[in-house]
Scaffold this motif. Sequence first.
Motif, PDB file in Angstrom:
ATOM      1  N   ARG A   1      20.257  17.548 -29.205  1.00  0.00           N
ATOM      2  CA  ARG A   1      19.402  18.929 -28.650  1.00  0.00           C
ATOM      3  C   ARG A   1      18.894  19.474 -29.649  1.00  0.00           C
ATOM      4  NH1 ARG A   1      22.762  19.822 -23.446  1.00  0.00           N
ATOM      5  NH2 ARG A   1      21.634  18.548 -21.941  1.00  0.00           N
ATOM      6  N   GLY A   2      19.517  19.910 -30.788  1.00  0.00           N
ATOM      7  CA  GLY A   2      19.120  20.058 -32.102  1.00  0.00           C
ATOM      8  C   GLY A   2      18.784  21.599 -31.937  1.00  0.00           C
ATOM      9  N   LEU A   3      19.910  22.316 -31.026  1.00  0.00           N
ATOM     10  CA  LEU A   3      19.889  23.327 -30.445  1.00  0.00           C
ATOM     11  C   LEU A   3      21.480  24.061 -31.573  1.00  0.00           C
ATOM     12  CD1 LEU A   3      19.890  23.406 -27.201  1.00  0.00           C
ATOM     13  CD2 LEU A   3      18.066  24.325 -28.339  1.00  0.00           C
ATOM     14  N   THR A   4      21.506  25.824 -31.502  1.00  0.00           N
ATOM     15  CA  THR A   4      22.217  26.924 -32.035  1.00  0.00           C
ATOM     16  C   THR A   4      22.979  26.678 -30.923  1.00  0.00           C
ATOM     17  OG1 THR A   4      21.397  28.685 -32.152  1.00  0.00           O
ATOM     18  CG2 THR A   4      20.377  27.369 -33.920  1.00  0.00           C
ATOM     19  N   ARG A   5      24.054  27.079 -31.741  1.00  0.00           N
ATOM     20  CA  ARG A   5      25.408  27.589 -30.318  1.00  0.00           C
ATOM     21  C   ARG A   5      24.525  29.091 -29.320  1.00  0.00           C
ATOM     22  NH1 ARG A   5      30.840  27.368 -30.348  1.00  0.00           N
ATOM     23  NH2 ARG A   5      31.602  28.848 -28.925  1.00  0.00           N
ATOM     24  N   ARG A   6      24.228  29.881 -30.102  1.00  0.00           N
ATOM     25  CA  ARG A   6      23.243  30.855 -29.435  1.00  0.00           C
ATOM     26  C   ARG A   6      21.755  30.008 -28.587  1.00  0.00           C
ATOM     27  NH1 ARG A   6      21.533  35.369 -32.412  1.00  0.00           N
ATOM     28  NH2 ARG A   6      23.720  36.228 -32.296  1.00  0.00           N
ATOM     29  N   GLN A   7      20.903  29.162 -28.735  1.00  0.00           N
ATOM     30  CA  GLN A   7      19.963  28.866 -28.169  1.00  0.00           C
ATOM     31  C   GLN A   7      20.685  28.307 -26.682  1.00  0.00           C
ATOM     32  OE1 GLN A   7      18.261  26.511 -31.706  1.00  0.00           O
ATOM     33  NE2 GLN A   7      16.552  27.790 -31.628  1.00  0.00           N
ATOM     34  N   GLU A   8      22.014  26.931 -27.215  1.00  0.00           N
ATOM     35  CA  GLU A   8      22.571  26.410 -26.226  1.00  0.00           C
ATOM     36  C   GLU A   8      23.319  27.081 -24.957  1.00  0.00           C
ATOM     37  OE1 GLU A   8      24.556  23.495 -23.916  1.00  0.00           O
ATOM     38  OE2 GLU A   8      22.433  23.168 -25.151  1.00  0.00           O
ATOM     39  N   ILE A   9      23.876  28.339 -25.823  1.00  0.00           N
ATOM     40  CA  ILE A   9      24.178  29.849 -24.612  1.00  0.00           C
ATOM     41  C   ILE A   9      23.074  30.022 -23.704  1.00  0.00           C
ATOM     42  CG2 ILE A   9      25.121  31.651 -24.041  1.00  0.00           C
ATOM     43  CD1 ILE A   9      27.129  30.561 -27.094  1.00  0.00           C
ATOM     44  N   ALA A  10      22.163  30.429 -24.301  1.00  0.00           N
ATOM     45  CA  ALA A  10      20.764  30.583 -23.543  1.00  0.00           C
ATOM     46  C   ALA A  10      20.253  29.790 -22.502  1.00  0.00           C
ATOM     47  CB  ALA A  10      20.052  31.942 -24.603  1.00  0.00           C
ATOM     48  N   ARG A  11      20.407  28.460 -22.800  1.00  0.00           N
ATOM     49  CA  ARG A  11      20.019  27.247 -22.143  1.00  0.00           C
ATOM     50  C   ARG A  11      20.781  27.335 -21.217  1.00  0.00           C
ATOM     51  NH1 ARG A  11      20.697  22.617 -20.198  1.00  0.00           N
ATOM     52  NH2 ARG A  11      23.475  22.177 -22.147  1.00  0.00           N
ATOM     53  N   ARG A  12      22.210  27.805 -20.747  1.00  0.00           N
ATOM     54  CA  ARG A  12      23.005  27.404 -20.541  1.00  0.00           C
ATOM     55  C   ARG A  12      22.757  28.121 -19.215  1.00  0.00           C
ATOM     56  NH1 ARG A  12      28.942  25.371 -22.278  1.00  0.00           N
ATOM     57  NH2 ARG A  12      28.392  23.668 -23.511  1.00  0.00           N
ATOM     58  N   ILE A  13      22.852  29.741 -19.456  1.00  0.00           N
ATOM     59  CA  ILE A  13      22.966  30.991 -18.552  1.00  0.00           C
ATOM     60  C   ILE A  13      20.962  30.659 -18.042  1.00  0.00           C
ATOM     61  CG2 ILE A  13      21.693  33.308 -19.263  1.00  0.00           C
ATOM     62  CD1 ILE A  13      24.449  33.284 -21.430  1.00  0.00           C
ATOM     63  N   ALA A  14      20.319  30.431 -18.379  1.00  0.00           N
ATOM     64  CA  ALA A  14      19.188  29.844 -18.076  1.00  0.00           C
ATOM     65  C   ALA A  14      19.022  29.274 -17.336  1.00  0.00           C
ATOM     66  CB  ALA A  14      18.398  29.635 -18.619  1.00  0.00           C
ATOM     67  N   GLY A  15      19.656  28.256 -17.226  1.00  0.00           N
ATOM     68  CA  GLY A  15      20.069  27.070 -16.106  1.00  0.00           C
ATOM     69  C   GLY A  15      20.701  27.132 -14.633  1.00  0.00           C
ATOM     70  N   ALA A  16      21.519  28.466 -15.092  1.00  0.00           N
ATOM     71  CA  ALA A  16      22.438  29.607 -13.852  1.00  0.00           C
ATOM     72  C   ALA A  16      21.760  30.145 -12.828  1.00  0.00           C
ATOM     73  CB  ALA A  16      23.230  29.665 -14.252  1.00  0.00           C
ATOM     74  N   VAL A  17      20.348  30.970 -13.943  1.00  0.00           N
ATOM     75  CA  VAL A  17      19.911  31.790 -13.127  1.00  0.00           C
ATOM     76  C   VAL A  17      18.750  30.427 -11.346  1.00  0.00           C
ATOM     77  CG1 VAL A  17      17.891  33.606 -13.277  1.00  0.00           C
ATOM     78  CG2 VAL A  17      19.958  33.176 -14.182  1.00  0.00           C
ATOM     79  N   GLU A  18      18.326  29.868 -12.774  1.00  0.00           N
ATOM     80  CA  GLU A  18      17.537  29.274 -11.991  1.00  0.00           C
ATOM     81  C   GLU A  18      18.371  28.039 -10.954  1.00  0.00           C
ATOM     82  OE1 GLU A  18      15.867  26.292 -15.131  1.00  0.00           O
ATOM     83  OE2 GLU A  18      14.111  27.664 -15.761  1.00  0.00           O
TER      84      GLU A  18
END
Length: 154
Positions: A5-22
Motif C-alpha cells: 500500500r506504500g504506507l509507513t508502520r504509523r500510517q498502517e496503524i492509523a488506517r486500522r484504527i480509522a477502519g475500526a471506528v468506521e
Amino acid sequence: MAKRRGLTRRQEIARRIAGAVEDVLPVARDDVQTSLIFQHEVVDLDLPEKAPPSPAFIVVDGVRPVEIHVIRLGDIAIATSPFELFLDYGIRIKARSPAVLTFLAQLAGQDCGYLPTERAVRGGGYSAENYQVGPEGGQVLVDETLKRINELFP
C-alpha cells in the motif's frame, strides 16, 4: 500489505484504527446515553486476621479493619481493595458481577499486602506465607464486594 500500500508502520496503524471506528460508529450512534447512573458506596469491613497473627498495621480483637469503595458508572462497576489479590478473588468477583464490565483496583487506600487463597496457602511460597488476612477474610471481601455491586445494579 503495508509495503504494497506504500504506507509507513504509523500510517498502517492509523488506517486500522480509522477502519475500526468506521465499523462501530453506526452502532455507537444508536446507543448514545445522555444520562449515566453514577453511584458510589464506601464500605468499612472487619476481616478476620490469619491465625497466628502477623505483625499488623492495625489489629482490633483479631480483625483487620479495611475500607473498600464500590462505584457504578452506567453499566460499569469499579471496586477497590486494599490488598494485592490473588487472581482467583478477582475472577470470583468479575464472574458474579451483574455489570457489563467490572474493574478491580488493588492496593487502594491502604497497603494490606497479599490476600492469598486457601489453595495458595497450601502451596506455600513468599506471597502465600507473608500475609495478614487469610482465605476466610478473602471470601468475606468477595462476598461483601459482590453484595455492594449487586445493590447498585437492581
